[in-house]
Design an enzyme around this catalytic site. Structure first.
Site, PDB file in Angstrom:
ATOM      1  N   GLU A 118      43.973  -1.203 115.737  1.00  0.00           N
ATOM      2  CA  GLU A 118      44.674  -1.323 114.451  1.00  0.00           C
ATOM      3  C   GLU A 118      46.188  -1.328 114.590  1.00  0.00           C
ATOM      4  O   GLU A 118      46.880  -1.714 113.654  1.00  0.00           O
ATOM      5  CB  GLU A 118      44.224  -0.188 113.506  1.00  0.00           C
ATOM      6  CG  GLU A 118      44.661   1.226 113.891  1.00  0.00           C
ATOM      7  CD  GLU A 118      43.731   1.932 114.886  1.00  0.00           C
ATOM      8  OE1 GLU A 118      43.101   1.234 115.704  1.00  0.00           O
ATOM      9  OE2 GLU A 118      43.680   3.174 114.885  1.00  0.00           O
ATOM     10  N   HIS A 126      43.019   1.701 120.338  1.00  0.00           N
ATOM     11  CA  HIS A 126      43.345   1.511 118.917  1.00  0.00           C
ATOM     12  C   HIS A 126      43.650   0.044 118.609  1.00  0.00           C
ATOM     13  O   HIS A 126      44.776  -0.401 118.807  1.00  0.00           O
ATOM     14  CB  HIS A 126      44.557   2.378 118.552  1.00  0.00           C
ATOM     15  CG  HIS A 126      44.243   3.837 118.514  1.00  0.00           C
ATOM     16  ND1 HIS A 126      43.727   4.451 117.404  1.00  0.00           N
ATOM     17  CD2 HIS A 126      44.343   4.786 119.466  1.00  0.00           C
ATOM     18  CE1 HIS A 126      43.533   5.737 117.653  1.00  0.00           C
ATOM     19  NE2 HIS A 126      43.895   5.965 118.903  1.00  0.00           N
ATOM     20  N   SER A 159      61.077   2.215  85.557  1.00  0.00           N
ATOM     21  CA  SER A 159      62.339   2.670  86.135  1.00  0.00           C
ATOM     22  C   SER A 159      63.181   1.496  86.609  1.00  0.00           C
ATOM     23  O   SER A 159      64.335   1.657  86.968  1.00  0.00           O
ATOM     24  CB  SER A 159      62.036   3.553  87.339  1.00  0.00           C
ATOM     25  OG  SER A 159      61.350   2.771  88.317  1.00  0.00           O
ATOM     26  N   CYS A 187      38.362   5.470 119.019  1.00  0.00           N
ATOM     27  CA  CYS A 187      38.897   6.677 119.660  1.00  0.00           C
ATOM     28  C   CYS A 187      38.023   7.897 119.319  1.00  0.00           C
ATOM     29  O   CYS A 187      36.885   7.980 119.777  1.00  0.00           O
ATOM     30  CB  CYS A 187      40.350   6.864 119.252  1.00  0.00           C
ATOM     31  SG  CYS A 187      41.223   8.007 120.317  1.00  0.00           S
ATOM     32  N   ARG A 230      66.516  18.425  90.458  1.00  0.00           N
ATOM     33  CA  ARG A 230      65.225  17.740  90.282  1.00  0.00           C
ATOM     34  C   ARG A 230      64.458  18.298  89.087  1.00  0.00           C
ATOM     35  O   ARG A 230      63.865  17.574  88.304  1.00  0.00           O
ATOM     36  CB  ARG A 230      64.373  17.891  91.535  1.00  0.00           C
ATOM     37  CG  ARG A 230      64.806  16.998  92.677  1.00  0.00           C
ATOM     38  CD  ARG A 230      63.771  17.015  93.796  1.00  0.00           C
ATOM     39  NE  ARG A 230      64.002  15.951  94.764  1.00  0.00           N
ATOM     40  CZ  ARG A 230      64.816  16.047  95.815  1.00  0.00           C
ATOM     41  NH1 ARG A 230      65.468  17.173  96.038  1.00  0.00           N
ATOM     42  NH2 ARG A 230      64.981  15.025  96.636  1.00  0.00           N
ATOM     43  N   VAL A 262      59.905  -1.494  91.811  1.00  0.00           N
ATOM     44  CA  VAL A 262      58.836  -2.480  91.978  1.00  0.00           C
ATOM     45  C   VAL A 262      57.523  -2.006  91.350  1.00  0.00           C
ATOM     46  O   VAL A 262      56.896  -2.743  90.582  1.00  0.00           O
ATOM     47  CB  VAL A 262      58.560  -2.741  93.480  1.00  0.00           C
ATOM     48  CG1 VAL A 262      57.567  -3.875  93.643  1.00  0.00           C
ATOM     49  CG2 VAL A 262      59.837  -3.028  94.209  1.00  0.00           C
ATOM     50  N   GLU A 294      67.106  10.787 102.053  1.00  0.00           N
ATOM     51  CA  GLU A 294      68.139  11.286 101.135  1.00  0.00           C
ATOM     52  C   GLU A 294      68.840  12.477 101.799  1.00  0.00           C
ATOM     53  O   GLU A 294      68.284  13.121 102.679  1.00  0.00           O
ATOM     54  CB  GLU A 294      67.499  11.755  99.819  1.00  0.00           C
ATOM     55  CG  GLU A 294      66.686  10.692  99.096  1.00  0.00           C
ATOM     56  CD  GLU A 294      67.538   9.640  98.409  1.00  0.00           C
ATOM     57  OE1 GLU A 294      68.769   9.853  98.270  1.00  0.00           O
ATOM     58  OE2 GLU A 294      66.984   8.600  98.019  1.00  0.00           O
ATOM     59  N   SER A 316      56.604   0.335  89.075  1.00  0.00           N
ATOM     60  CA  SER A 316      56.446   0.460  87.628  1.00  0.00           C
ATOM     61  C   SER A 316      56.594  -0.903  86.946  1.00  0.00           C
ATOM     62  O   SER A 316      55.942  -1.179  85.943  1.00  0.00           O
ATOM     63  CB  SER A 316      57.423   1.487  87.042  1.00  0.00           C
ATOM     64  OG  SER A 316      58.754   1.090  87.213  1.00  0.00           O
ATOM     65  N   THR A 317      57.423  -1.783  87.513  1.00  0.00           N
ATOM     66  CA  THR A 317      57.589  -3.111  86.916  1.00  0.00           C
ATOM     67  C   THR A 317      56.301  -3.929  87.048  1.00  0.00           C
ATOM     68  O   THR A 317      55.847  -4.556  86.087  1.00  0.00           O
ATOM     69  CB  THR A 317      58.750  -3.874  87.598  1.00  0.00           C
ATOM     70  OG1 THR A 317      59.911  -3.072  87.499  1.00  0.00           O
ATOM     71  CG2 THR A 317      58.999  -5.216  86.950  1.00  0.00           C
ATOM     72  N   LYS A 365      65.172   9.800 110.739  1.00  0.00           N
ATOM     73  CA  LYS A 365      64.233  10.760 110.149  1.00  0.00           C
ATOM     74  C   LYS A 365      62.990  10.780 111.017  1.00  0.00           C
ATOM     75  O   LYS A 365      62.400   9.719 111.186  1.00  0.00           O
ATOM     76  CB  LYS A 365      63.865  10.341 108.721  1.00  0.00           C
ATOM     77  CG  LYS A 365      62.734  11.211 108.129  1.00  0.00           C
ATOM     78  CD  LYS A 365      62.312  10.749 106.752  1.00  0.00           C
ATOM     79  CE  LYS A 365      61.209  11.662 106.222  1.00  0.00           C
ATOM     80  NZ  LYS A 365      60.847  11.394 104.839  1.00  0.00           N
TER      81      LYS A 365
HETATM   82  P1  XMP Z   1      63.198  11.750 102.013  1.00  0.00           P
HETATM   83  O1  XMP Z   1      64.566  12.127 101.592  1.00  0.00           O
HETATM   84  O2  XMP Z   1      62.134  12.724 101.597  1.00  0.00           O
HETATM   85  O3  XMP Z   1      62.883  10.396 101.228  1.00  0.00           O
HETATM   86  O4  XMP Z   1      63.123  11.402 103.480  1.00  0.00           O
HETATM   87  C1  XMP Z   1      61.754   9.582 101.415  1.00  0.00           C
HETATM   88  C2  XMP Z   1      61.687   8.615 100.258  1.00  0.00           C
HETATM   89  O5  XMP Z   1      61.459   9.353  99.047  1.00  0.00           O
HETATM   90  C3  XMP Z   1      62.500   9.119  98.119  1.00  0.00           C
HETATM   91  N1  XMP Z   1      62.784  10.385  97.419  1.00  0.00           N
HETATM   92  C4  XMP Z   1      62.464  10.639  96.145  1.00  0.00           C
HETATM   93  N2  XMP Z   1      61.862   9.869  95.226  1.00  0.00           N
HETATM   94  N3  XMP Z   1      62.037  11.620  93.682  1.00  0.00           N
HETATM   95  C5  XMP Z   1      61.664  10.365  93.991  1.00  0.00           C
HETATM   96  O6  XMP Z   1      61.128   9.674  93.117  1.00  0.00           O
HETATM   97  C6  XMP Z   1      62.644  12.461  94.534  1.00  0.00           C
HETATM   98  O7  XMP Z   1      62.962  13.606  94.212  1.00  0.00           O
HETATM   99  C7  XMP Z   1      62.868  11.939  95.837  1.00  0.00           C
HETATM  100  N4  XMP Z   1      63.427  12.466  96.971  1.00  0.00           N
HETATM  101  C8  XMP Z   1      63.373  11.487  97.919  1.00  0.00           C
HETATM  102  C9  XMP Z   1      63.681   8.634  98.930  1.00  0.00           C
HETATM  103  O8  XMP Z   1      64.576   7.875  98.142  1.00  0.00           O
HETATM  104  C10 XMP Z   1      62.987   7.860 100.013  1.00  0.00           C
HETATM  105  O9  XMP Z   1      62.656   6.550  99.585  1.00  0.00           O
END
Ligand code: XMP
Length: 529
Positions: free
Chosen positions: A173, A171, A226, A77, A299, A229, A527, A231-232, A521
């Site tokens: 891909e 494209h 945590s 492209c 946060r 996946v 969230e 971090s594990t 979304k």
């Molecule tokens: P949103 O809400 O932004 O979420 O559409 C997209 C992805 O990100 C995760 N998320 C977070 N992860 N700290 C994190 O580690 C945060 O503050 C946080 N806010 C959103 C959410 O769970 C989704 O997978």
């Protein structure tokens, strides 16, 4: 290695993935990268698409040195237009932006008229492809010829007469181009002659050697886990490489899922043998969060408290390690911090356009580096999420964990929409537990990308027995998503929702109503906070 130069297309990372699916290692770099800075010699180069037009004043252009390297180049492209721009062809705006499926007619050559260009060999006479462009080639650059056309694009695919330079307007891909993978395979395997030897087994072996070299015979590494996946998998890989000189810390922040800390301990420590300390700091977190309603405030508190707790714990581990080595030298010192950074984060941070706008401050442990003077070790930084999952399987991490939905660092605190209190955390933990349990029982967990219960700060009237109730509402959300940049709500079978709702209202004190979130979304986010 195939070098992919990113001109800012939303599909650039997909090109990388397609190459890796062919077991050829590919690396995506910003189009503004200088060849002199490259740490490897590519066997071929792919130029991505772009939202720009090649004649824009601020249009990005590649280092012209790529054309004298003598390796095959494929422009997709904008990449095609970039090649033309560089070889004295001309590009013009289309009357209409072309977006959608098109059919490419592959040109035939040779005396018998039976040959096609090497790029299209074995792909048939026509090919369905996905187009998305506003500009197209209007005058062919000298020394190039057409190898494919569509009804609207007479120069949909071109090749240089003598060098391995190719351009395609469509494209390959994206999955909407059904033969796209094969076409990329033609370029990467046949034209560039890459050997398909990049496999996950190979990756593990090399990465373990690399980690051992970096850390030396005594170096110590710490890392936060945590239960997710990334971090594990990162922790298990470190354990394979340096055994107990890697020390994992799990901080129970009081807003984890029900019994989460215990489960992570059982799995990582007991089953996988990783050297792990679980710190129960729930009281500290919950007292700092008590009554806090503002999401960014939540946060921040969780991020900062996490750093405090982690540092204190790391200091204890260091002290114990020094004692163990008789305090002989400073060798007991921890020098490295493990982070589970993935390739999409790397891509985001090296984008020539700069990182995208922040909608939410996603909590990470970056703050630790500033204060603790640790060096960063990131064994997953070359991998995509599904590659991390494949790696996890090879490292014998149990399947349910490898398939786990993501869970945000600030945990349930950002799923309690009102003020955080111990009582509210308890209600949400119970509702969330029932929700996930029923999803698993219905065998739907792996079809959903992320599922969550949200506790709303409103009360509604209900009836139980003969009594009027006035209690809170739980919202349920489940989405499917490729990369969480966009997401669609998941259409549950009604009977599953019915069962979940009935269990939550019956078993969770304080809840008399359950709703299901049907927002995608964008415009919503995954969230609620
Ligand atoms: P949103 O809400 O932004 O979420 O559409 C997209 C992805 O990100 C995760 N998320 C977070 N992860 N700290 C994190 O580690 C945060 O503050 C946080 N806010 C959103 C959410 O769970 C989704 O997978």
């Amino acid at each position: 290695t195939i070098l992919i130069l990113d001109f800012g297309s939303q599909y650039s990372h997909l090109i990388t993935r397609r190459c890796r699916e062919l077991n050829v290692y590919a690396e995506l770099m910003p189009c503004t990268s200088k060849l002199a800075d490259l740490k490897f010699k590519p066997k071929g180069i792919i130029l991505s698409g772009s939202p720009y037009s090649v004649y824009d004043d601020d249009a990005p252009h590649a280092d012209p040195g790529i054309y004298t390297l003598g390796v095959p180049i494929l422009g997709i492209c904008y990449g095609l237009q970039e090649i033309c721009w560089n070889h004295k062809g001309q590009v013009a705006k289309c009357d209409h932006r072309e977006y959608g499926l098109a059919e490419v007619q592959i040109s035939r050559f040779g005396e018998s008229g039976n040959s096609v260009d090497a790029l299209f060999e074995g792909l048939g006479d026509q090919m369905q492809v996905w187009m998305s462009h506003g500009d197209q080639l209007s005058v062919m650059p000298p020394d190039f010829h057409v190898i494919g056309r569509t009804s609207t694009a007479p120069y949909a695919a071109i090749a240089h007469n003598s060098k391995s330079l190719y351009g395609i307007q469509f494209h390959p891909e994206v999955t909407h181009s059904p033969q796209g993978r094969q076409l990329i395979g033609r370029f990467v395997l046949n034209i560039c002659q890459c050997r398909p030897n990049w496999t996950m087994e190979e990756f593990i072996g090399k990465e373990i050697v690399r980690i051992r070299e970096i850390c030396g015979p005594k170096g110590r590494v710490i890392g936060a886990v945590s239960g997710g996946v990334d971090s594990t998998v990162a922790a298990k890989l470190m354990h394979e490489a340096i055994g107990d000189r890697f020390h994992a810390i799990m901080v129970d922040n009081g807003v984890l899922r029900l019994n989460e800390a215990q489960q992570v301990n059982d799995m990582l420590n007991k089953d996988l043998g990783v050297n792990l300390t679980v710190v129960d700091a729930s009281e500290l977190f919950l007292s700092r969060l008590d009554g806090v309603e503002d999401p960014e405030q939540k946060r921040k508190i969780i991020g900062n408290t996490f750093i405090n707790v982690f540092e204190t714990e790391a200091a204890k581990i260091e002290e114990a390690a020094e004692k163990e080595e008789n305090g002989a030298t400073a060798k007991g010192k921890i020098e490295w911090l493990l982070q589970g950074t993935l390739y999409p984060d790397v891509i985001e941070s090296i984008s020539f356009k700069g990182p995208s706008a922040t909608i939410k401050t996603h909590h990470n442990v970056g703050g630790l580096l500033k204060d603790m003077k640790l060096k960063l070790i990131e064994p997953l930084r070359e991998l995509f999420k599904d590659e991390v999952r494949a790696l996890g399987r090879l490292l014998s991490i149990p399947a349910p964990l490898v398939q786990r939905h993501p869970f945000p660092g600030p945990g349930l605190a950002i799923r309690i929409l009102g003020p955080v209190t111990r009582e509210q955390v308890k209600i949400l933990q119970q509702a969330d537990h029932i929700y996930i349990e029923e999803i698993r029982k219905a065998n739907l967990y792996n079809q959903i990308s992320q599922a969550m219960a949200i506790l709303l700060p409103v009360k509604a009237v209900g009836v139980m027995g003969d009594k009027r109730t006035y209690e809170q509402v739980i919202a349920l959300r489940a989405v499917t998503s490729e990369d969480f940049m966009t997401a669609d709500w998941y259409a549950f079978p009604p009977e599953v929702l019915r069962r979940i709702s009935s269990r939550i209202t019956n078993e969770v004190n304080g809840i008399n109503r359950v709703t299901y979130d049907i927002s995608s979304k964008p415009p919503a986010t995954v969230e609620w906070l």
